[in-house]
Scaffold this motif. Structure first.
Motif, PDB file in Angstrom:
ATOM      1  N   ASN A 182       0.794  -1.279   0.175  1.00  0.00           N
ATOM      2  CA  ASN A 182      -0.028  -0.062  -0.001  1.00  0.00           C
ATOM      3  C   ASN A 182       0.867   1.349   0.147  1.00  0.00           C
ATOM      4  O   ASN A 182       0.356   2.270  -0.701  1.00  0.00           O
ATOM      5  CB  ASN A 182      -1.151   0.112   1.219  1.00  0.00           C
ATOM      6  CG  ASN A 182      -2.233  -0.814   1.033  1.00  0.00           C
ATOM      7  OD1 ASN A 182      -2.417  -1.102  -0.241  1.00  0.00           O
ATOM      8  ND2 ASN A 182      -3.011  -1.196   1.980  1.00  0.00           N
ATOM      9  N   VAL A 183       2.137   1.222   0.539  1.00  0.00           N
ATOM     10  CA  VAL A 183       2.834   2.511   0.665  1.00  0.00           C
ATOM     11  C   VAL A 183       3.423   2.845  -0.700  1.00  0.00           C
ATOM     12  O   VAL A 183       3.254   3.942  -1.179  1.00  0.00           O
ATOM     13  CB  VAL A 183       4.076   1.992   1.555  1.00  0.00           C
ATOM     14  CG1 VAL A 183       4.928   3.381   1.541  1.00  0.00           C
ATOM     15  CG2 VAL A 183       3.762   1.954   3.203  1.00  0.00           C
ATOM     16  N   GLU A 184       3.853   1.647  -1.549  1.00  0.00           N
ATOM     17  CA  GLU A 184       4.387   2.139  -2.800  1.00  0.00           C
ATOM     18  C   GLU A 184       3.018   2.306  -3.663  1.00  0.00           C
ATOM     19  O   GLU A 184       3.380   3.262  -4.469  1.00  0.00           O
ATOM     20  CB  GLU A 184       5.110   0.584  -3.339  1.00  0.00           C
ATOM     21  CG  GLU A 184       5.416   0.814  -4.906  1.00  0.00           C
ATOM     22  CD  GLU A 184       6.315  -0.427  -5.208  1.00  0.00           C
ATOM     23  OE1 GLU A 184       6.886  -0.448  -6.379  1.00  0.00           O
ATOM     24  OE2 GLU A 184       6.070  -1.423  -4.633  1.00  0.00           O
ATOM     25  N   ARG A 185       1.937   1.744  -3.635  1.00  0.00           N
ATOM     26  CA  ARG A 185       0.744   2.069  -4.406  1.00  0.00           C
ATOM     27  C   ARG A 185       0.333   3.334  -4.274  1.00  0.00           C
ATOM     28  O   ARG A 185       0.230   4.315  -5.187  1.00  0.00           O
ATOM     29  CB  ARG A 185      -0.310   1.294  -4.042  1.00  0.00           C
ATOM     30  CG  ARG A 185      -1.558   1.377  -4.770  1.00  0.00           C
ATOM     31  CD  ARG A 185      -2.601   0.002  -4.409  1.00  0.00           C
ATOM     32  NE  ARG A 185      -2.157  -1.187  -4.602  1.00  0.00           N
ATOM     33  CZ  ARG A 185      -2.806  -2.365  -4.558  1.00  0.00           C
ATOM     34  NH1 ARG A 185      -4.167  -2.271  -4.498  1.00  0.00           N
ATOM     35  NH2 ARG A 185      -2.467  -3.378  -4.626  1.00  0.00           N
ATOM     36  N   THR A 223      -8.175   0.007 -10.913  1.00  0.00           N
ATOM     37  CA  THR A 223      -7.878   1.224 -11.075  1.00  0.00           C
ATOM     38  C   THR A 223      -8.042   2.200 -10.202  1.00  0.00           C
ATOM     39  O   THR A 223      -9.399   2.042  -9.427  1.00  0.00           O
ATOM     40  CB  THR A 223      -8.842   1.325 -12.512  1.00  0.00           C
ATOM     41  OG1 THR A 223      -8.566   0.710 -13.674  1.00  0.00           O
ATOM     42  CG2 THR A 223      -8.907   2.989 -12.846  1.00  0.00           C
ATOM     43  N   LEU A 224      -7.098   2.944  -9.714  1.00  0.00           N
ATOM     44  CA  LEU A 224      -7.519   3.791  -8.841  1.00  0.00           C
ATOM     45  C   LEU A 224      -7.475   5.314  -9.219  1.00  0.00           C
ATOM     46  O   LEU A 224      -6.467   5.719 -10.001  1.00  0.00           O
ATOM     47  CB  LEU A 224      -6.012   3.752  -7.875  1.00  0.00           C
ATOM     48  CG  LEU A 224      -6.055   2.430  -6.955  1.00  0.00           C
ATOM     49  CD1 LEU A 224      -4.647   2.225  -6.232  1.00  0.00           C
ATOM     50  CD2 LEU A 224      -7.284   2.204  -6.235  1.00  0.00           C
ATOM     51  N   ALA A 225      -8.607   6.079  -9.020  1.00  0.00           N
ATOM     52  CA  ALA A 225      -8.391   7.334  -9.308  1.00  0.00           C
ATOM     53  C   ALA A 225      -8.228   7.928  -8.206  1.00  0.00           C
ATOM     54  O   ALA A 225      -7.971   7.840  -7.348  1.00  0.00           O
ATOM     55  CB  ALA A 225     -10.047   7.742  -9.512  1.00  0.00           C
ATOM     56  N   PRO A 226      -7.685   9.526  -8.601  1.00  0.00           N
ATOM     57  CA  PRO A 226      -7.244  10.178  -7.555  1.00  0.00           C
ATOM     58  C   PRO A 226      -7.905  10.676  -6.435  1.00  0.00           C
ATOM     59  O   PRO A 226      -7.217  10.517  -5.018  1.00  0.00           O
ATOM     60  CB  PRO A 226      -7.150  11.722  -8.146  1.00  0.00           C
ATOM     61  CG  PRO A 226      -6.792  11.387  -9.686  1.00  0.00           C
ATOM     62  CD  PRO A 226      -7.710   9.957  -9.918  1.00  0.00           C
ATOM     63  N   THR A 227      -9.297  10.328  -6.346  1.00  0.00           N
ATOM     64  CA  THR A 227     -10.036  10.516  -5.117  1.00  0.00           C
ATOM     65  C   THR A 227     -10.117   9.127  -4.451  1.00  0.00           C
ATOM     66  O   THR A 227     -10.380   9.304  -2.989  1.00  0.00           O
ATOM     67  CB  THR A 227     -11.513  11.016  -5.604  1.00  0.00           C
ATOM     68  OG1 THR A 227     -11.623   9.876  -6.531  1.00  0.00           O
ATOM     69  CG2 THR A 227     -11.376  12.107  -6.505  1.00  0.00           C
ATOM     70  N   SER A 228      -9.707   8.147  -5.026  1.00  0.00           N
ATOM     71  CA  SER A 228      -9.721   6.928  -4.222  1.00  0.00           C
ATOM     72  C   SER A 228      -8.378   6.650  -3.507  1.00  0.00           C
ATOM     73  O   SER A 228      -8.371   5.916  -2.453  1.00  0.00           O
ATOM     74  CB  SER A 228      -9.987   5.642  -5.127  1.00  0.00           C
ATOM     75  OG  SER A 228      -8.695   5.585  -5.796  1.00  0.00           O
ATOM     76  N   LEU A 229      -7.517   7.610  -3.648  1.00  0.00           N
ATOM     77  CA  LEU A 229      -6.145   7.274  -2.772  1.00  0.00           C
ATOM     78  C   LEU A 229      -6.119   7.627  -1.452  1.00  0.00           C
ATOM     79  O   LEU A 229      -5.622   6.952  -0.594  1.00  0.00           O
ATOM     80  CB  LEU A 229      -5.122   8.145  -3.702  1.00  0.00           C
ATOM     81  CG  LEU A 229      -4.599   7.787  -4.992  1.00  0.00           C
ATOM     82  CD1 LEU A 229      -3.848   8.991  -5.693  1.00  0.00           C
ATOM     83  CD2 LEU A 229      -4.178   6.476  -5.149  1.00  0.00           C
ATOM     84  N   ASN A 230      -7.103   8.532  -0.980  1.00  0.00           N
ATOM     85  CA  ASN A 230      -7.166   8.759   0.353  1.00  0.00           C
ATOM     86  C   ASN A 230      -7.861   7.555   1.259  1.00  0.00           C
ATOM     87  O   ASN A 230      -7.821   7.693   2.261  1.00  0.00           O
ATOM     88  CB  ASN A 230      -8.219  10.029   0.697  1.00  0.00           C
ATOM     89  CG  ASN A 230      -7.772  11.390  -0.287  1.00  0.00           C
ATOM     90  OD1 ASN A 230      -6.391  11.490  -0.093  1.00  0.00           O
ATOM     91  ND2 ASN A 230      -8.360  12.111  -0.605  1.00  0.00           N
ATOM     92  N   ASN A 231      -8.369   6.708   0.567  1.00  0.00           N
ATOM     93  CA  ASN A 231      -8.928   5.354   1.234  1.00  0.00           C
ATOM     94  C   ASN A 231      -7.838   4.283   1.498  1.00  0.00           C
ATOM     95  O   ASN A 231      -8.266   3.396   2.064  1.00  0.00           O
ATOM     96  CB  ASN A 231     -10.101   4.827   0.442  1.00  0.00           C
ATOM     97  CG  ASN A 231     -11.287   5.893   0.153  1.00  0.00           C
ATOM     98  OD1 ASN A 231     -11.395   6.705   1.086  1.00  0.00           O
ATOM     99  ND2 ASN A 231     -11.914   5.887  -1.021  1.00  0.00           N
ATOM    100  N   LEU A 232      -6.674   4.419   0.841  1.00  0.00           N
ATOM    101  CA  LEU A 232      -5.623   3.474   1.189  1.00  0.00           C
ATOM    102  C   LEU A 232      -5.205   3.543   2.621  1.00  0.00           C
ATOM    103  O   LEU A 232      -5.186   4.832   3.006  1.00  0.00           O
ATOM    104  CB  LEU A 232      -4.621   3.599   0.175  1.00  0.00           C
ATOM    105  CG  LEU A 232      -4.759   3.434  -1.407  1.00  0.00           C
ATOM    106  CD1 LEU A 232      -3.591   3.829  -2.151  1.00  0.00           C
ATOM    107  CD2 LEU A 232      -5.204   1.955  -1.424  1.00  0.00           C
ATOM    108  N   GLU A 233      -5.030   2.271   2.995  1.00  0.00           N
ATOM    109  CA  GLU A 233      -4.464   2.386   4.595  1.00  0.00           C
ATOM    110  C   GLU A 233      -3.048   1.643   4.519  1.00  0.00           C
ATOM    111  O   GLU A 233      -2.659   1.029   3.656  1.00  0.00           O
ATOM    112  CB  GLU A 233      -5.596   1.462   5.448  1.00  0.00           C
ATOM    113  CG  GLU A 233      -6.956   1.753   5.396  1.00  0.00           C
ATOM    114  CD  GLU A 233      -7.725   0.861   6.092  1.00  0.00           C
ATOM    115  OE1 GLU A 233      -7.297  -0.112   6.626  1.00  0.00           O
ATOM    116  OE2 GLU A 233      -8.961   1.561   6.402  1.00  0.00           O
TER     117      GLU A 233
END
Length: 233
Positions: A182-185, A223-233
């Motif tokens: 998740n960190v790299e992603r 597929t990760l849109a910019p808005t979905s990145l805030n949901n990564l833990e």
């Protein structure tokens, strides 16, 4: 779209091989590079179909000039670039065009079969199978994949020709021996977000890596849109 990305409106019609009256052309191995000797075929491949790179483009696309200490160092680097004006194909582009029966590979004066071409590429690059399966999947989905090294990913994908639009996303291949945490992603996703691009993670699963396994390979995409990145833990 299969990748859940809104397609941009193309400026030109989709490339048509028959309209160009294309004839299968030779690709020659020269100094470990895959070159297209025919200038007419090379021009069509590069500027109309979005395949390959000319030497003058290669350094411009892949090297940040700010990395050089001074102008002299930059000039020395430029002097190392090939100046023959011959189109180079990547291994993935070559294999895709061989499969589509648009080109054939010649090695040591011998015309190679489709299977021999794949075996040669697969033996010289341990990551070729995954990268080719991904490239093939993207091309057949209507995207134009290009080298993504400048953005820290495997491919950048364009809706049409790179000369006519910006890349829509960066593609990273998650390999069995090198999972993406998740960190790299998140780091890659945020760097792409700053230039308004999605991040696509592609995984390829297969029992073996022979030519006959390509169609049986299981491909999954996230597929990760910019808005979905805030949901990564």
């Amino acid at each position: 779209d299969i990748l859940n990305i809104e397609r941009k409106k193309r400026k030109t019609t989709e490339f048509n091989w028959e309209r160009e009256e294309w004839t299968k052309t030779e690709v020659v191995i020269r100094a470990c590079e895959f070159t297209v000797p025919s200038t007419s075929h090379a021009s069509i491949l590069r500027w109309k179909a979005g395949f390959g790179e000319f030497p003058s483009e290669e350094r411009r696309d892949r090297v940040n000039s700010n990395l050089f200490k001074d102008q002299n160092e930059k000039m020395r680097w430029n002097d190392l670039a090939a100046s023959d004006g011959v189109l180079r194909l990547s291994p993935e582009e070559l294999m895709f065009l061989v499969e589509e029966e648009r080109v054939y590979l010649t090695g040591k004066g011998i015309r190679q079969s489709r299977e021999d071409t794949f075996d040669y590429l697969n033996e010289t690059n341990r990551n070729f199978f995954d990268s080719f399966v991904t490239y093939r999947f993207l091309r057949r989905s209507g995207w134009t994949p290009r080298c993504g090294l400048s953005f820290g990913c495997d491919y950048l994908i364009y809706d049409g020709l790179p000369s006519e639009s910006h890349a829509s996303a960066g593609v990273m291949i998650e390999r069995a021996k090198r999972p993406i945490d998740n960190v790299e992603r998140e780091a890659l996703g945020r760097s792409l977000w700053h230039v308004k691009k999605h991040l696509i993670i592609v995984s390829v699963r297969t029992a073996d890596r022979e030519y006959g396994s390509i169609d049986r390979a299981e491909i999954t995409t996230v597929t990760l849109a910019p808005t979905s990145l805030n949901n990564l833990e």
